[in-house]
Design a protein around this motif. Structure first.
Motif, PDB file in Angstrom:
ATOM      1  N   GLY A 161     -19.189  -6.291   3.198  1.00  0.00           N
ATOM      2  CA  GLY A 161     -20.432  -7.018   2.980  1.00  0.00           C
ATOM      3  C   GLY A 161     -21.122  -7.314   4.303  1.00  0.00           C
ATOM      4  N   PHE A 162     -20.335  -7.738   5.267  1.00  0.00           N
ATOM      5  CA  PHE A 162     -20.887  -8.055   6.584  1.00  0.00           C
ATOM      6  C   PHE A 162     -21.474  -6.800   7.237  1.00  0.00           C
ATOM      7  CE2 PHE A 162     -19.978  -7.999  11.190  1.00  0.00           C
ATOM      8  CZ  PHE A 162     -20.901  -8.945  11.599  1.00  0.00           C
ATOM      9  N   ASN A 164     -22.516  -4.063   5.818  1.00  0.00           N
ATOM     10  CA  ASN A 164     -23.731  -3.634   5.128  1.00  0.00           C
ATOM     11  C   ASN A 164     -24.917  -4.516   5.485  1.00  0.00           C
ATOM     12  OD1 ASN A 164     -22.469  -1.517   3.901  1.00  0.00           O
ATOM     13  ND2 ASN A 164     -21.951  -2.673   2.049  1.00  0.00           N
ATOM     14  N   TYR A 165     -24.640  -5.798   5.621  1.00  0.00           N
ATOM     15  CA  TYR A 165     -25.705  -6.736   5.974  1.00  0.00           C
ATOM     16  C   TYR A 165     -26.279  -6.401   7.348  1.00  0.00           C
ATOM     17  CZ  TYR A 165     -28.101 -11.225   6.413  1.00  0.00           C
ATOM     18  OH  TYR A 165     -29.041 -12.194   6.569  1.00  0.00           O
ATOM     19  N   ILE A 166     -25.372  -6.074   8.277  1.00  0.00           N
ATOM     20  CA  ILE A 166     -25.806  -5.693   9.623  1.00  0.00           C
ATOM     21  C   ILE A 166     -26.647  -4.416   9.572  1.00  0.00           C
ATOM     22  CG2 ILE A 166     -24.981  -4.839  11.874  1.00  0.00           C
ATOM     23  CD1 ILE A 166     -24.621  -7.839  11.447  1.00  0.00           C
ATOM     24  N   ARG A 167     -26.190  -3.458   8.789  1.00  0.00           N
ATOM     25  CA  ARG A 167     -26.919  -2.196   8.648  1.00  0.00           C
ATOM     26  C   ARG A 167     -28.325  -2.457   8.121  1.00  0.00           C
ATOM     27  NH1 ARG A 167     -22.719   1.680   7.232  1.00  0.00           N
ATOM     28  NH2 ARG A 167     -21.809   2.157   9.262  1.00  0.00           N
ATOM     29  N   ALA A 168     -28.397  -3.371   7.137  1.00  0.00           N
ATOM     30  CA  ALA A 168     -29.684  -3.613   6.495  1.00  0.00           C
ATOM     31  C   ALA A 168     -30.632  -4.397   7.391  1.00  0.00           C
ATOM     32  CB  ALA A 168     -29.470  -4.340   5.173  1.00  0.00           C
ATOM     33  N   THR A 169     -30.089  -5.389   8.100  1.00  0.00           N
ATOM     34  CA  THR A 169     -30.980  -6.250   8.881  1.00  0.00           C
ATOM     35  C   THR A 169     -31.127  -5.782  10.325  1.00  0.00           C
ATOM     36  OG1 THR A 169     -29.122  -7.660   9.455  1.00  0.00           O
ATOM     37  CG2 THR A 169     -30.435  -8.339   7.550  1.00  0.00           C
ATOM     38  N   SER A 200     -29.168  -7.364  15.760  1.00  0.00           N
ATOM     39  CA  SER A 200     -29.380  -7.942  14.429  1.00  0.00           C
ATOM     40  C   SER A 200     -29.618  -9.437  14.521  1.00  0.00           C
ATOM     41  CB  SER A 200     -28.157  -7.680  13.559  1.00  0.00           C
ATOM     42  OG  SER A 200     -28.234  -8.464  12.389  1.00  0.00           O
ATOM     43  N   ALA A 202     -28.816 -11.364  12.300  1.00  0.00           N
ATOM     44  CA  ALA A 202     -27.776 -11.985  11.460  1.00  0.00           C
ATOM     45  C   ALA A 202     -26.635 -12.583  12.280  1.00  0.00           C
ATOM     46  CB  ALA A 202     -27.220 -10.971  10.477  1.00  0.00           C
ATOM     47  N   THR A 307     -25.640 -18.758  10.988  1.00  0.00           N
ATOM     48  CA  THR A 307     -25.557 -17.314  10.777  1.00  0.00           C
ATOM     49  C   THR A 307     -24.121 -16.996  10.394  1.00  0.00           C
ATOM     50  OG1 THR A 307     -25.274 -17.171  13.140  1.00  0.00           O
ATOM     51  CG2 THR A 307     -27.419 -16.532  12.279  1.00  0.00           C
ATOM     52  N   TYR A 308     -23.787 -15.741  10.358  1.00  0.00           N
ATOM     53  CA  TYR A 308     -22.420 -15.321  10.079  1.00  0.00           C
ATOM     54  C   TYR A 308     -21.493 -15.937  11.118  1.00  0.00           C
ATOM     55  CZ  TYR A 308     -22.054 -11.838   6.389  1.00  0.00           C
ATOM     56  OH  TYR A 308     -21.955 -11.210   5.185  1.00  0.00           O
TER      57      TYR A 308
END
Lengths: 624, 124
Positions: A161-162, A164-169, A200, A202, A307-308
């Motif tokens: 999940g983390f 993918n989140y990095i990839r997206a943001t 990122s 994030a 943030t994360y």
């Protein structure tokens, strides 16, 4: 309980012991020894949780043995119950017959335990409770497995999940100068792989992620080139030392040992040691002014934003203010280690490595147990010694052969309640006293469970065995052979030649005295068949028995026969042989006989052996 | 639909296209040095692997060396770029593009005529 779960519990205990010992030692070496060493020694401690490497004698084996004994004493164990209650009535002989040659000194203890257990069984609530525990006991592998799998899946999905989140943001950094800076350090540290660089919003602190395709993720806010320099250095050192693998190694330990809260402590300690040792590696490359800037860099990434936080399974630059203080302190007081410290480090390493082995695991005990079992089966190779439990317990279910005209029965009666279900073919058999008992039949011979003749004979057989005060609860018949009374000598001959131990043992008591004497002579002299001899010993006529006991007490060859005969002899008869073997210096037979001595006699003989300075005999008598 | 690539990635793609759609890593590094760029080895590797993940390139192992093979032709890339350019800047109106080209003297009236003739002849 499956061996696997036992081993796991033992590893957990072992790891916890080693971790505690190491953390106590840490109080002394914390500021003295190199941080890198401290990190790897903690990883060694962590390995204790997963690797079943052992010494023959170790602390866990000892503690574990105690725990298992206590546990077994509380278990409603049918097999043990039956064997032991027989023992109560028929003294220790019976136990030896059923279990093989084992246990003499513990009998008294066992009998006491048995009494307590029988009393307990009479109280319904208590027995109900015990059965409940037994139920849980059976499923404990699954009770362990399910949370472990759930935890691992959860951790992996959080990590993904983390990512993918990095990839997206995030976006890949395009600035060539920044990429060049990273590449330059990579080359300097000897990293062949290209490390990807993401930016990122994030994350608030730089993060290293990825197993095989590493990437560093930096916060979106502007970072000065001077600081980037240290960020890259720090993260690349992490990558070079494969810290991500170690992080996941610890995560796996947490999942496997989810029931052990100490693994969380382990994880915390490893994370801290990991950062400190990485800092140490970085600052050893820097001069004093650069160290200050490095410290400033760490400070500027203290997490304040939502943030994360500490993304799972990744390496972040800073993991919280509290830990940072220690890290900054370590940076300022960094100095090269002196020779004395290096020597001390080596010594502590040896201590911890020794502890690693000494903490041990359950496997070692297991090994000892199995050698004992081998010893037992060597003496009497019971091919009918069916070990229904499939583990290495000494007390196992055993079948024996009986003749009840006109059938040979192979029967046992220590079947456990849960094993009863495995044999669905059964019939009610009427006993002499008009009571009934359910007799189970093996699959192969299910046709007999409707045969009236067979059931009648089985009823007579069970009654006659019961007359000897033997408790029969759940009998299981695994063989029925029709043998007319007049054919007995022929069949006996056939079975003896074929090596059919069960058949022969069943027919032996039915033979004439001359025949029996002839067979014994053959077994003892010409054929040397100890297994057959042992299985018929209890049916030997007293005069013949004493003859063979006397014969086997001479020379060196027939010690094994003597051992078998002695186990069935009266203590009064044995006294003579104790004296005889002592006089002739026969340690082998004396050792066998010492197992039957009363405590008083043992003391007497020990005093005598000491007086005569016969050390070999002293050793036998003091050996437990 | 192709993904957008950065200017530095395009530099690498051009080297590969010029070499006939495939190039060894060492060749790419030599060409970059000729252009006097100061790109580090790992920087180039990072960019190349980004191009691989964007499906512009694929790698082929030749012994221990990697050959990078273009999956996208130069013309395809140019066409794609011009479409997206017209779409984003002129909202799909090609006339607007041509008038800008004329106004800015990027293209002369004669050249335009020639193109028109070529276009008409092509459609007969």
């Amino acid at each position: 309980m499956s061996e696997f779960v036992k081993m796991l519990l033992a590893l957990s205990l072992s790891g916890t012991l080693l971790l505690s010992a190491t953390l106590i030692l840490k109080k002394f070496y914390k500021n003295l020894f190199s941080r890198c060493w401290q990190y790897y020694i903690l990883l060694l401690v962590a390995a204790r949780f997963l690797l079943p490497v052992v010494f023959d004698y170790n602390i866990t084996g000892y503690l574990y043995g105690m725990a298992v004994n206590a546990w077994q004493d509380n278990m409603p164990d049918e097999t043990v119950t039956d064997v032991k209650s027989t023992a109560n009535i028929k003294e220790t002989k019976e136990i030896k017959k059923v279990i093989g040659i084992k246990e003499t000194q513990t009998d008294i203890k066992n009998n006491i335990k048995q009494d307590i257990k029988n009393t307990a069984k009479n109280i319904p609530f208590y027995s109900y409770l015990l059965n409940g525990i037994k139920g849980i006991y059976k499923y404990c592998f699954y009770i362990w497995l399910i949370p472990a799998v759930v935890l691992i899946v959860h951790k992996i999905s959080v990590y993904r999940g983390f990512i993918n989140y990095i990839r997206a943001t995030g976006t890949p950094v395009q600035d060539i100068a920044t990429l060049n800076l990273l590449a330059e350090f990579g080359e300097k540290l000897g990293i062949k792989k290209a490390v990807e660089l993401y930016c990122s919003p994030a994350v608030s602190s730089p993060v290293l992620a990825g197993f095989f395709r590493p990437y560093i993720i930096i916060p979106a806010s502007h970072i000065e080139d001077k600081k980037l320099f240290y960020v890259f250095l720090h993260e690349l050192v992490h990558y070079k030392r494969r810290d991500i693998f170690y992080k996941w190694f610890i995560q796996i330990i947490i999942c496997v040992h989810w029931f052990n809260p100490f693994t969380r402590l382990l994880s915390k300690e490893v994370n801290k040691a990991c950062e400190l040792s990485c800092d140490e590696a970085v600052i050893s490359m820097l001069d004093k002014n650069e160290r200050r800037v490095y410290g400033d860099t760490l400070l500027s990434f203290v997490q304040t934003k939502e943030t994360y936080k500490n993304p799972l399974g990744t390496v972040t630059l800073t993991e919280g203010a509290k830990q940072l203080k220690e890290r900054l302190g370590a940076i300022m007081y960094f100095k090269k280690k002196s020779a004395i410290i290096k020597i001390a480090t080596v010594i502590v390493t040896i201590i911890i490595c020794f502890n690693f082995l000494a903490a041990g695991a359950y496997a070692a005990r297991n090994r000892q147990d199995s050698t004992e079992v081998i010893k037992n089966t060597d003496n009497i190779k019971n091919k009918e010694d069916i070990n229904l439990r499939g583990d290495n317990r000494l007390i196992s279910y055993r079948q024996r052969g009986f003749y009840c005209s006109p059938y040979i029965f192979e029967m046992g009666w220590d079947l456990r309640e849960e094993e009863e279900k495995l044999y669905p073919y059964k019939a009610k058999v009427i006993l002499d006293d008009d009571s009934g008992i359910i007799v189970h039949f093996d699959d192969k011979i299910k046709k007999y469970c409707k045969d009236k003749e067979v059931l009648n004979a089985a009823g007579r057989l069970v009654s006659s065995i019961k007359k000897n005060n033997t408790i029969i609860k759940i009998p299981l018949v695994t063989r029925v052979t029709y043998v007319k009374p007049e054919d007995i000598p022929d069949y006996a001959e056939k079975y003896y030649k074929k090596g059919d131990l069960i058949g022969f043992t069943a027919l032996f008591p039915e033979l004439s005295k001359e025949e029996r004497s002839r067979y014994l002579n053959k077994m003892y002299n010409s054929d040397n068949r100890i297994v057959f001899f042992a299985s018929v010993t209890e049916n030997i006529d007293r005069d013949l028995f004493l003859t063979y006991l006397d014969k086997s007490s001479e020379g060196t060859k027939k010690v094994n026969f003597f051992s078998v005969l002695a186990s069935y002899a009266k203590y009064e008869d044995l006294k003579y042989y104790i004296k005889k073997s002592y006089k002739s210096g026969d340690t082998a037979r004396f050792a066998i006989l010492s197992g039957y001595m009363s405590v008083k006699d043992k003391k007497k003989w020990l005093a005598k052996a000491k007086k005569d300075k016969k050390t070999a005999f002293c050793a036998i008598l003091t050996d437990k | 639909m192709l993904q957008q690539i950065s200017a530095s990635e395009l530099v690498l793609m051009k080297i590969i296209w010029k070499n006939g759609g495939g190039a060894l890593y060492s060749y790419i590094m030599e060409e970059l040095e000729k252009e006097e760029s100061s790109w580090k080895k790992n920087t180039v590797l990072t960019l190349l692997s980004r191009l691989v993940s964007k499906k512009y390139l694929k790698t082929k192992k030749i012994g221990r060396r990697n050959e990078y093979i273009a999956l996208v032709k130069e013309q395809e890339y140019q066409a794609e770029q011009i479409h997206s350019f017209v779409d984003t800047v002129y909202e799909g109106n090609v006339k607007g593009l041509v008038s800008t080209l004329l106004q800015q003297d990027i293209i002369s009236a004669d050249e335009l005529k020639e193109i028109e003739r070529f276009w008409a002849g092509d459609n007969e």
